[in-house]
Design a protein around this motif. Structure first.
Motif, PDB file in Angstrom:
ATOM      1  N   ALA A  16      -5.138   8.992  -3.159  1.00  0.00           N
ATOM      2  CA  ALA A  16      -4.792  10.323  -2.654  1.00  0.00           C
ATOM      3  C   ALA A  16      -5.241  10.500  -1.211  1.00  0.00           C
ATOM      4  CB  ALA A  16      -5.414  11.397  -3.540  1.00  0.00           C
ATOM      5  N   ILE A  17      -6.441  10.026  -0.898  1.00  0.00           N
ATOM      6  CA  ILE A  17      -6.948  10.161   0.470  1.00  0.00           C
ATOM      7  C   ILE A  17      -6.173   9.265   1.419  1.00  0.00           C
ATOM      8  CG2 ILE A  17      -8.970   9.740   1.937  1.00  0.00           C
ATOM      9  CD1 ILE A  17     -10.653  10.683  -0.510  1.00  0.00           C
ATOM     10  N   MET A  18      -5.831   8.042   0.993  1.00  0.00           N
ATOM     11  CA  MET A  18      -5.016   7.174   1.838  1.00  0.00           C
ATOM     12  C   MET A  18      -3.646   7.802   2.084  1.00  0.00           C
ATOM     13  SD  MET A  18      -6.938   4.688   2.733  1.00  0.00           S
ATOM     14  CE  MET A  18      -5.614   4.263   3.840  1.00  0.00           C
ATOM     15  N   THR A  19      -3.086   8.500   1.102  1.00  0.00           N
ATOM     16  CA  THR A  19      -1.803   9.177   1.280  1.00  0.00           C
ATOM     17  C   THR A  19      -1.907  10.267   2.348  1.00  0.00           C
ATOM     18  OG1 THR A  19      -1.213   8.734  -1.033  1.00  0.00           O
ATOM     19  CG2 THR A  19       0.014  10.474   0.101  1.00  0.00           C
ATOM     20  N   LEU A  20      -3.004  11.013   2.326  1.00  0.00           N
ATOM     21  CA  LEU A  20      -3.232  12.031   3.353  1.00  0.00           C
ATOM     22  C   LEU A  20      -3.401  11.392   4.729  1.00  0.00           C
ATOM     23  CD1 LEU A  20      -5.732  14.278   1.359  1.00  0.00           C
ATOM     24  CD2 LEU A  20      -3.378  14.883   1.975  1.00  0.00           C
ATOM     25  N   LEU A  21      -4.122  10.290   4.799  1.00  0.00           N
ATOM     26  CA  LEU A  21      -4.301   9.597   6.075  1.00  0.00           C
ATOM     27  C   LEU A  21      -2.969   9.081   6.611  1.00  0.00           C
ATOM     28  CD1 LEU A  21      -7.575   7.645   5.241  1.00  0.00           C
ATOM     29  CD2 LEU A  21      -7.350   9.389   7.020  1.00  0.00           C
ATOM     30  N   ASP A  22      -2.132   8.544   5.730  1.00  0.00           N
ATOM     31  CA  ASP A  22      -0.792   8.111   6.145  1.00  0.00           C
ATOM     32  C   ASP A  22      -0.020   9.262   6.773  1.00  0.00           C
ATOM     33  OD1 ASP A  22      -1.154   5.541   5.205  1.00  0.00           O
ATOM     34  OD2 ASP A  22       0.258   5.708   3.537  1.00  0.00           O
ATOM     35  N   GLU A  23      -0.048  10.417   6.110  1.00  0.00           N
ATOM     36  CA  GLU A  23       0.721  11.560   6.601  1.00  0.00           C
ATOM     37  C   GLU A  23       0.162  12.078   7.923  1.00  0.00           C
ATOM     38  OE1 GLU A  23       3.522  14.584   6.982  1.00  0.00           O
ATOM     39  OE2 GLU A  23       3.498  12.669   5.911  1.00  0.00           O
ATOM     40  N   MET A  24      -1.154  12.100   8.059  1.00  0.00           N
ATOM     41  CA  MET A  24      -1.742  12.541   9.324  1.00  0.00           C
ATOM     42  C   MET A  24      -1.391  11.570  10.453  1.00  0.00           C
ATOM     43  SD  MET A  24      -5.433  14.011   8.013  1.00  0.00           S
ATOM     44  CE  MET A  24      -5.983  14.471   9.667  1.00  0.00           C
ATOM     45  N   ARG A  25      -1.478  10.278  10.174  1.00  0.00           N
ATOM     46  CA  ARG A  25      -1.087   9.295  11.205  1.00  0.00           C
ATOM     47  C   ARG A  25       0.377   9.476  11.587  1.00  0.00           C
ATOM     48  NH1 ARG A  25      -0.623   4.242  10.654  1.00  0.00           N
ATOM     49  NH2 ARG A  25      -0.521   4.132   8.370  1.00  0.00           N
ATOM     50  N   ALA A  48      -1.542   3.855   1.946  1.00  0.00           N
ATOM     51  CA  ALA A  48      -1.497   4.243   0.539  1.00  0.00           C
ATOM     52  C   ALA A  48      -0.775   3.193  -0.291  1.00  0.00           C
ATOM     53  CB  ALA A  48      -0.801   5.595   0.400  1.00  0.00           C
ATOM     54  N   ALA A  49       0.245   2.556   0.273  1.00  0.00           N
ATOM     55  CA  ALA A  49       0.969   1.527  -0.472  1.00  0.00           C
ATOM     56  C   ALA A  49       0.038   0.389  -0.867  1.00  0.00           C
ATOM     57  CB  ALA A  49       2.141   1.003   0.357  1.00  0.00           C
ATOM     58  N   GLU A  50      -0.811  -0.045   0.054  1.00  0.00           N
ATOM     59  CA  GLU A  50      -1.791  -1.084  -0.280  1.00  0.00           C
ATOM     60  C   GLU A  50      -2.760  -0.591  -1.342  1.00  0.00           C
ATOM     61  OE1 GLU A  50      -2.011  -3.468   4.019  1.00  0.00           O
ATOM     62  OE2 GLU A  50      -3.688  -2.218   3.365  1.00  0.00           O
ATOM     63  N   ALA A  51      -3.187   0.663  -1.223  1.00  0.00           N
ATOM     64  CA  ALA A  51      -4.143   1.214  -2.177  1.00  0.00           C
ATOM     65  C   ALA A  51      -3.554   1.277  -3.580  1.00  0.00           C
ATOM     66  CB  ALA A  51      -4.590   2.603  -1.725  1.00  0.00           C
ATOM     67  N   VAL A  52      -2.280   1.652  -3.688  1.00  0.00           N
ATOM     68  CA  VAL A  52      -1.627   1.714  -4.993  1.00  0.00           C
ATOM     69  C   VAL A  52      -1.572   0.324  -5.623  1.00  0.00           C
ATOM     70  CG1 VAL A  52       0.588   2.095  -6.143  1.00  0.00           C
ATOM     71  CG2 VAL A  52      -0.283   3.784  -4.522  1.00  0.00           C
ATOM     72  N   GLU A  53      -1.202  -0.680  -4.855  1.00  0.00           N
ATOM     73  CA  GLU A  53      -1.126  -2.042  -5.385  1.00  0.00           C
ATOM     74  C   GLU A  53      -2.482  -2.523  -5.878  1.00  0.00           C
ATOM     75  OE1 GLU A  53       0.959  -5.060  -3.257  1.00  0.00           O
ATOM     76  OE2 GLU A  53       2.348  -3.644  -2.336  1.00  0.00           O
ATOM     77  N   VAL A  54      -3.527  -2.260  -5.095  1.00  0.00           N
ATOM     78  CA  VAL A  54      -4.870  -2.673  -5.502  1.00  0.00           C
ATOM     79  C   VAL A  54      -5.298  -1.929  -6.762  1.00  0.00           C
ATOM     80  CG1 VAL A  54      -7.310  -2.568  -4.847  1.00  0.00           C
ATOM     81  CG2 VAL A  54      -5.614  -3.461  -3.234  1.00  0.00           C
ATOM     82  N   ARG A  55      -5.023  -0.632  -6.817  1.00  0.00           N
ATOM     83  CA  ARG A  55      -5.382   0.151  -8.010  1.00  0.00           C
ATOM     84  C   ARG A  55      -4.746  -0.442  -9.267  1.00  0.00           C
ATOM     85  NH1 ARG A  55      -2.853   5.990  -8.234  1.00  0.00           N
ATOM     86  NH2 ARG A  55      -1.007   4.664  -8.496  1.00  0.00           N
ATOM     87  N   GLU A  56      -3.459  -0.739  -9.200  1.00  0.00           N
ATOM     88  CA  GLU A  56      -2.778  -1.252 -10.382  1.00  0.00           C
ATOM     89  C   GLU A  56      -3.272  -2.648 -10.748  1.00  0.00           C
ATOM     90  OE1 GLU A  56      -1.027   0.981 -12.015  1.00  0.00           O
ATOM     91  OE2 GLU A  56      -1.633   2.242 -10.326  1.00  0.00           O
TER      92      GLU A  56
END
Length: 348
Positions: free
Chosen positions: A328-337, A120-128
């Motif tokens: 949001a989905i990457m955040t869920l994947l992080d938590e599941m991992r 999710a951290a990578e996804a946030v950086e790319v989004r911004e």
């Protein structure tokens, strides 16, 4: 109370050929890239003008196989090519972040193969970065654009299900452990969750929206990545998603939406064009839908044509699966991992 419909709605975009044309470059000439190019050539007017790999010969061989005019032995050379409007990133998850950043900095629109990033951290950086650069970036989550999911979107919007109580989605298959294989390599963003588990998770998120609780369990391969995972995810309203994914067993590849007025059951595999059935809560009424004109990965034509429409309309994100959704989905994947105990190399 919404009445059970007399017929099922039509998909929003039934023909990928009617989209405006983008000139595409390919990063990572592997198996999925080959399917993507073949789907575009068969079902769309999109143009693939260039391909790049870290190995010039590999790029040249891919270009020869698909009749692509230009091949490059570096990603930077492709991004400097003025004949490329948009880039399809089909490399391992470990490369998505750096390559998407390169695309944004070069002013190239990017379609990034799922999972969007490793974390999710990578996804946030790319989004911004994408928003600041005013460049279109989209996760290649094909299930958001295939015909039967467009039908489901319309059913949800019309309230046909009533109150949705649960979503159930599974995707599993036997893949024996191979040290160094990308699916099992923690250095490449391996693991079943990012490889195929993202499909049932994304489907559940599409239907139910944000989750407030995640309870996951699973198993680890010898390399330390996840090779099976199951989770119950709960929304603020109490609606639940049950998702399961595994490389250890053959499971159904199905999904269902269960509501107070009706339910939908998918055919297999739900992440490709497949039949669906809408069934009333009393079980007395049923509508079936099927469109097999785009079997298997030929359905990749839909995500490319959708992106071409959005770019032509001046959008910088997908209106049905934007960058907030990917985060949001990457955040869920992080938590599941985390709950399963899986770690990438730099997380150990």
């Amino acid at each position: 109370m919404t009445a059970f419909p007399n017929s099922l709605p039509a998909p929003a975009h039934p023909d990928p050929r009617d989209a405006p044309v983008l000139r595409w470059g390919i990063l990572g000439p592997g198996l999925i890239a080959g399917h993507f190019v073949a789907a575009l050539m068969k079902h769309t007017g999109q143009q693939v003008t260039a391909v790049a790999s870290r190995t010039a010969q590999r790029a040249a061989d891919f270009a020869d196989s698909y009749g692509i005019a230009q091949s490059y032995g570096s990603y930077e050379d492709l991004l400097a090519d003025d004949t490329v409007d948009a880039v399809y990133i089909a490399t391992p998850m470990s490369e998505h972040y750096a390559q998407t950043v390169m695309c944004v900095q070069a002013g190239k629109h990017a379609l990034v193969e799922k999972s969007f990033m490793r974390t999710a951290a990578e996804a946030v950086e790319v989004r911004e970065l994408a928003r600041a650069g005013d460049v279109f970036v989209m996760e290649a989550m094909k299930t958001r654009y295939i015909p039967q999911v467009q039908v489901i979107d319309r059913l949800l919007a019309d309230g046909v299900f009533g109150t949705v109580d649960s979503v159930v989605a599974q995707y599993g298959g036997v893949v024996p452990f191979q040290a160094g294989h990308r699916v099992f390599d923690p250095a490449l963003g391996g693991g079943v969750l990012l490889d195929i588990g993202v499909y049932p998770l994304s489907f559940a998120y599409t239907v139910l929206g944000a989750f407030t609780s995640v309870k996951a369990s699973g198993t680890l391969a010898a390399s330390g990545v996840d090779d099976s995972a199951s989770a119950v995810l709960t929304t603020e309203s109490g609606a639940r998603a049950l998702v399961e994914t595994t490389l250890r067993a053959s499971t159904p590849i199905r999904a269902s939406i269960n509501g107070s007025l009706a339910r939908v059951e998918s055919g297999e595999p739900f992440h490709n064009p497949s039949p669906l059935s809408l069934i009333s809560a009393d079980g007395l009424r049923r509508l079936d839908w099927n469109d097999q004109r785009y079997p298997g990965r030929e359905c990749l034509a839909f995500e490319a044509s959708a992106m071409a429409r959005y770019v032509a309309d001046g959008l910088t994100e997908s209106p049905v699966h934007g960058l907030d959704d990917s985060v949001a989905i990457m955040t869920l994947l992080d938590e599941m991992r985390r709950q399963v105990g899986a770690r990438f190399t730099d997380e150990l």
